[in-house]
Design an enzyme around this catalytic site. Structure first.
Site, mmCIF file in Angstrom:
data_model
loop_
_atom_site.group_PDB
_atom_site.id
_atom_site.type_symbol
_atom_site.label_atom_id
_atom_site.label_comp_id
_atom_site.label_asym_id
_atom_site.label_seq_id
_atom_site.Cartn_x
_atom_site.Cartn_y
_atom_site.Cartn_z
ATOM 1 N N HIS A 96 0.839 -1.197 0.000
ATOM 2 C CA HIS A 96 0.000 0.000 0.000
ATOM 3 C C HIS A 96 0.881 1.256 0.000
ATOM 4 C CE1 HIS A 96 -3.491 2.516 1.482
ATOM 5 N NE2 HIS A 96 -2.490 3.211 1.970
ATOM 6 N N GLU A 97 1.904 1.243 0.844
ATOM 7 C CA GLU A 97 2.798 2.404 0.906
ATOM 8 C C GLU A 97 3.615 2.529 -0.381
ATOM 9 O OE1 GLU A 97 2.166 4.388 3.056
ATOM 10 O OE2 GLU A 97 1.087 3.123 4.461
ATOM 11 N N HIS A 137 1.563 4.289 -2.752
ATOM 12 C CA HIS A 137 1.601 5.744 -2.583
ATOM 13 C C HIS A 137 2.831 6.314 -3.280
ATOM 14 C CE1 HIS A 137 -1.778 6.698 -0.146
ATOM 15 N NE2 HIS A 137 -1.421 5.954 0.881
ATOM 16 N N GLU A 183 -6.173 7.060 -1.010
ATOM 17 C CA GLU A 183 -6.155 5.843 -0.199
ATOM 18 C C GLU A 183 -6.730 4.665 -0.983
ATOM 19 O OE1 GLU A 183 -4.639 5.278 2.607
ATOM 20 O OE2 GLU A 183 -3.969 7.350 2.576
#
Lengths: 377, 193
Positions: A211-212, A215, A293
Site C-alpha cells: 500500500h505504501e 503511494h 487511499e
C-alpha cells in the site's frame, strides 16, 4: 482510452501471473467474534485471483484525482480574481453591460498571483516536506539485521513495482501504522511502526508495505503537498478578503457614477466566497486524500495479487485504531492524512465507532475500503 | 495565414510521433530490464542453497532425499544457466527454465519440511535462512510478475490506437507473457512419518 475489445490478458491460458506458491502460507487472520456476524467469506485455501480489475480502478482514480487538483487550482484562482477586482475595480463606462464589468486587470493579476504563489510555496514544501514528516513521526533507519524481514518485504515490493528499494524506517511505538514519504517514486521512504511489525503476519505486512509502495509509485505525496499548499493559500486569502470587505478596503474609483451596482455585486460575492472558500477547499483536499487511499489499496492488490492479506491487515489495523483512538500521540495527530489508517479514528464521545467517512475525513472508512478491495478480486 | 496553420499541425504531429516513439522505446527497455531482474533473483537463489543445506543437514537425516534433490537440482540449474548465458540456443534457455522450475519445487518441499519440524525450525540460523529463502522465492515471483506487468503496458501501447500506428511504422512487436506451468504451482506434499 478504451482497451480494444477481446483483449483479455488474463484469459490467455491459465494465468500469466499465477504465483502463489507453497512458501506463502501466511497464517489466517484471527477470527473476531464481532465481525463474524458480518459477511466474511470463508477463507479459501490457495485462493487465486485470475481476474482483477485493479487497472480499471487505478485509471478511474487518476482521473478523479486530477479533476480535484484542477478544480482546486481554478477555485483558488477565482478567489484571487475576485480579490484583485475588489482591490482595483475596472473603470466601467456608462451603459456598459455585465461582461465589461467583470473584465478586470486587477483580477487577472490576482489570479496570476495565486497561481505563482501556489507554485513557489509547493516547490518549497516539496523539497523539505518528507524530511519534516519523518522527523515529526520520530522515524529511525531500520536495522538490516534485526529487521531483516521488513527489509526483505520492502525490497520484494520494490521489485514488484519495478522501483529501486526505498529507505526503510521504523517508528518505535506500539500503535500499528505505516506511512510513505518521498518526492519521486525513485527516492522514497517507507516507515512502519514497531506495533505493526509485531502484530501482522508476513503476508499482511507485505500488503501494508505494498500500500505504501503504491503511494510512492503513484506520486501521492506530490499531489497532497500541492493540494494542501493551495488549500492553505485559499484559507489565508479568504481571511484577508473578509477583513478587506469588513473594513471597506479597495479604492472606490467612480463608484457613484458607474459600476456601483457591479461593485455591490462583487462585494457581496466576495463576502460569500470568502466565508465558504476555506470549508470548500478543505473538503476538496480530504476528498482527494480519500481517493488516494483507495488508489493505494488498488495498487497494493496489483503488487501482491493477494487481496485477502490486504483485507486482513486493514481489519487488524482497524481494531488497533479503535483501541488507541483519541489518545494517539500528537505526532500522529499532526500527520493524520499520511497514515495507512487514520490514527484518530477511535470511538468518539458516544463510544461508537464511525462507520462512515464524512466530508472532513482524511481516510475512507475501513468498511468501504474492504468492500472496494473485495469488488476488485 | 493558412501556411502557418498547416505548419503548426505538421509540427504537432511530429512532436506526438517523437513522444510516442520514445515512450515505446522506454517501455521496451523496461521489459528487457524486468527480464534481467528475474535472472538476478535466480542467481541469488543459487547462492543461498548451499548455506541452507549446510544449516539443516544434521537435523534432517530422515529427509535425506528431499535435501539431495535440492542439491542436485541446484547443480543442474547452475550448469544450465551458465550454458544458456554463454550463447545458449533456445533449447538451452528452455532447459535452464526447466531446471529452475525443478529447483523451485525442491526448495518448496524443503521449506515445507522445515516448517513441519519445530525442532529444526527453532534454530535461529535456520529460521534466518528460511526467511531469506522465502524472500528469495517471493522476489523471483515478483520479478516475474513485474516482467509480465511491463509486457502488458508495452503491449497496450503497441496495440492501442493511435500509438499502434507509430509502433507499426518502426517495427515494435508485442511480447509474449511469461507462463508458468502447472508443475510449479502445485503445492508440495510433506510426509510426516
Amino acid at each position: 482510452m478504451a482497451r480494444g475489445k477481446g483483449w483479455r490478458p488474463w484469459q490467455r491460458q491459465a494465468s500469466p501471473w499465477a504465483r502463489r506458491g507453497p512458501w506463502e502460507t501466511g497464517q489466517e487472520t484471527a477470527p473476531d467474534p464481532i465481525r463474524e456476524a458480518e459477511d466474511r467469506p470463508e477463507p479459501v485455501e490457495g485462493i487465486r485471483i485470475d481476474r482483477t480489475d485493479f487497472t480499471g480502478a487505478i485509471r478511474a482514480n487518476r482521473r478523479k484525482s486530477l479533476a480535484i487538483c484542477l478544480g482546486l487550482t481554478l477555485f483558488g484562482m477565482a478567489l484571487g480574481y475576485l480579490v484583485g477586482w475588489w482591490v482595483a475595480p475596472p473603470y466601467v463606462p456608462e451603459g456598459a453591460g455585465l461582461p465589461a464589468m467583470l473584465l478586470s486587470g486587477g483580477g487577472a493579476v490576482g489570479a496570476a498571483v495565486m497561481a505563482v504563489a501556489g507554485g513557489l510555496w509547493s516547490t518549497l514544501a516539496l523539497t523539505t516536506g518528507d524530511r519534516m514528516a519523518l522527523g515529526i513521526a520520530g522515524a529511525r533507519e531500520a536495522d538490516p539485521i534485526a529487521d531483516r524481514r521488513l527489509h526483505n518485504v520492502v525490497e520484494e515490493m520494490a521489485i514488484a513495482a519495478g522501483l529501486p528499494k526505498p529507505r526503510v524506517m521504523v517508528i518505535e511505538t506500539d500503535m500499528p501504522n505505516a506511512f510513505a514519504a518521498g518526492l519521486r517514486p525513485e527516492k522514497g521512504t517507507i516507515a512502519v511502526t514497531r506495533g505493526l511489525m509485531n502484530r501482522l503476519s508476513r503476508d499482511e505486512l507485505q500488503a501494508v508495505v505494498a500500500h505504501e509502495t503504491g503511494h510512492l509509485a503513484n506520486g501521492d505525496s506530490r499531489y497532497m503537498v500541492v493540494v494542501s499548499v493551495m488549500v492553505g493559500l485559499i484559507v489565508i486569502v479568504a481571511a484577508m478578503a473578509r477583513n478587506m470587505a469588513y473594513f471597506g478596503g479597495g479604492s472606490r474609483r467612480g463608484s457613484d457614477r458607474n459600476g456601483g451596482n457591479a461593485l455591490a455585486l462583487v462585494a457581496l460575492l466576495l463576502m460569500v466566497v470568502a466565508i465558504l472558500a476555506p470549508f470548500a477547499a478543505q473538503a476538496m483536499q480530504f476528498a482527494l486524500s480519500r481517493q488516494r487511499e483507495y488508489l493505494a489499496d488498488a495498487t497494493a492488490v496489483k503488487l501482491t495479487r493477494n487481496p485477502k492479506a490486504m483485507i486482513g491487515a486493514l481489519m487488524r489495523l482497524d481494531e488497533a485504531a479503535a483501541a488507541t483512538g483519541r489518545d494517539a500521540p500528537t505526532s500522529a495527530r499532526a500527520l493524520e492524512a499520511l497514515w495507512i489508517v487514520n490514527p484518530l479514528d477511535g470511538p468518539g464521545e458516544s463510544g461508537r465507532r464511525r462507520r462512515r467517512a464524512g466530508l472532513f475525513s482524511t481516510h475512507p472508512s475501513i468498511d468501504d475500503r474492504i468492500a472496494r478491495i473485495r469488488a476488485m478480486g | 495565414m493558412e501556411i502557418w496553420i498547416i505548419l503548426g499541425i505538421v509540427v504537432l504531429v511530429a512532436l506526438y510521433a517523437i513522444a510516442t516513439y520514445n515512450g515505446l522505446v522506454g517501455r521496451r527497455n523496461g521489459v528487457r530490464n524486468a527480464f534481467a531482474q528475474i535472472s538476478v533473483q535466480l542467481k541469488r537463489r543459487h547462492d543461498l542453497v548451499p548455506n541452507l543445506v549446510a544449516a539443516v543437514r544434521d537435523a534432517m537425516a530422515f529427509e535425506r532425499e528431499t535435501l539431495e534433490a535440492v542439491v542436485a537440482a541446484r547443480g543442474k540449474a547452475v550448469a544450465a544457466t551458465q550454458r544458456a548465458e554463454r550463447g545458449g540456443s533456445a533449447a538451452d534457455r528452455a532447459q535452464a527454465l526447466a531446471a529452475e522450475r525443478e529447483l523451485g519445487a525442491g526448495l518448496g518441499r524443503l521449506l515445507a519440511v522445515v516448517e513441519a519440524y519445530p525442532e529444526i525450525r527453532s534454530g535461529t540460523h535456520v529460521s534466518e535462512l528460511t526467511e531469506e529463502l522465502r524472500s528469495t522465492e517471493n522476489r523471483i515471483a515478483f520479478a516475474r510478475q513485474h516482467y509480465n506487468d511491463s509486457i502488458q503496458s508495452y503491449n497496450d501501447r503497441v496495440q492501442m490506437f493511435p500509438s499502434n500506428l507509430i509502433a507499426g511504422m518502426f517495427g515494435f512487436r508485442t511480447e509474449e507473457f511469461f507462463q508458468v506451468d502447472a508443475a510449479e504451482t502445485a503445492v508440495p506434499t510433506v510426509s510426516l512419518r
